[in-house]
Design an enzyme around this catalytic site. Structure first.
Site, PDB file in Angstrom:
ATOM      1  CB  THR A 208      -0.939   0.049   1.224  1.00  0.00           C
ATOM      2  OG1 THR A 208      -0.148   0.018   2.422  1.00  0.00           O
ATOM      3  CG2 THR A 208      -1.918  -1.104   1.217  1.00  0.00           C
ATOM      4  CG  ASN A 210       1.241   3.589   4.544  1.00  0.00           C
ATOM      5  OD1 ASN A 210       0.522   3.258   5.465  1.00  0.00           O
ATOM      6  ND2 ASN A 210       1.973   2.705   3.867  1.00  0.00           N
ATOM      7  CD  GLU A 257      -2.445   0.914   5.332  1.00  0.00           C
ATOM      8  OE1 GLU A 257      -1.292   0.465   5.433  1.00  0.00           O
ATOM      9  OE2 GLU A 257      -3.463   0.304   5.737  1.00  0.00           O
TER      10      GLU A 257
END
Length: 307
Positions: A208, A210, A257
């Site tokens: 992911t 962030n 995310e």
């Protein structure tokens, strides 16, 4: 569209038709005002001009305001107003000095002296000058003296805009993105800087990005999982987004995310844009990473089904 930030160096507008407001959201109600503005400018053989303010006036004149949450950042507002086809946007620095000019000074020294308006389009509830003492009626009494035409925005449209803006903010905060997008007339979006995280996602096949908000005043969606499009360097990717505390891994702070599909580049430090299409589900605490991985697989399938 030309954007002007210095009100002491404005061009000479041709038969300026102006309207004034924060235009937060630039939603479907605002679009009706903009269409009226453009039509009046065409009729006058002139230019359409929107006057807006930065920072938000409430931050300057109200000591009670904390944590203002806006639908749009200033940059987003400029982009949306430009897409609407306005000729000029004037971003007025809203300061104590500006807020404390008298209502007459606002009309004479600001509106008339800076814009030489052919037409001013405002609502019955437009207040201006020190202690908000100026109103539509005062502006009406000065129309003949300063040779401008005054047009009133219909009450029902102003009421619609107020309700819509409030409903949009509430819908975004609660994660009701379908309702928010419908009222906006476009897909809600935000931008964030990609920061380093704990990289748990990549250990289970779902890395992911962030995100840290690029503007602290920008409103943030309610917790949950969403189907989104993510724009990186001008290219749009299908993706899914999680907002919340990540209970499965005992998260201690709220994070945003985004898992981009079919994407492998390193983009730490980049600013990316997220278009929020669909709310999928609430945040859930799973019994370990394997169960979380299975849920993410289903989230991806559900995202692809709507993107």
């Amino acid at each position: 569209m030309q954007v002007h930030y210095n009100i002491t160096q404005l061009p000479v507008f041709k038969n300026a038709v102006i309207t004034i407001g924060t235009f937060d959201g630039v939603h479907s109600g605002h679009q009706q005002i903009i269409n009226t503005l453009k039509s009046a400018a065409t009729e006058a053989g002139g230019e359409s001009v929107i006057i807006t303010f930065h920072p938000h006036p409430r931050k300057v004149v109200s000591s009670a305001v904390t944590g203002i949450r806006l639908i749009n950042t200033l940059t987003e507002r400029i982009e949306l107003i430009a897409k609407a086809g306005v000729d000029h946007l004037v971003v007025v620095p809203f300061t104590d000095y500006f807020a404390n000019q008298t209502a007459e000074e606002y009309i004479c020294d600001f509106l008339v002296d800076k814009f030489h308006p052919h037409t001013i389009i405002i609502g019955y509830d437009h207040r201006f000058g020190k202690e908000r003492s100026g109103d539509y009626k005062l502006m009406e009494t000065h129309a003949a003296l300063y040779n401008y035409r005054l047009m009133e925005i219909p009450v029902h449209l102003l009421d619609t805009i107020k309700v819509s803006s409030s409903n949009i903010r509430n819908a975004i905060l609660q994660g009701h993105i379908d309702e928010a997008n419908k009222l906006l007339g476009y897909t809600f979006f935000f931008e964030g800087e990609v920061m380093h995280g704990d990289k748990i996602g990549r250990t289970i096949g779902y890395p992911t990005a962030n995100l840290k908000s690029t503007d602290e005043e920008k409103i943030v969606l309610g917790d949950g999982i969403y189907a989104v499009y993510t724009e990186v360097d001008g290219t749009r990717y299908k993706a899914m987004m999680s907002i919340g505390f990540r209970p499965t891994v005992n998260g201690k702070k709220r994070v945003v995310e985004v898992n981009l599909f079919d994407f492998e580049k390193e983009i730490y430090g980049s600013i990316i844009r997220v278009y929020v299409v669909k709310y999928l589900r609430s945040e859930v605490k799973f019994n370990g990473l394997e169960e979380l991985k299975q849920a993410l697989h289903q989230d991806k399938e559900n995202s692809l089904a709507v993107l």
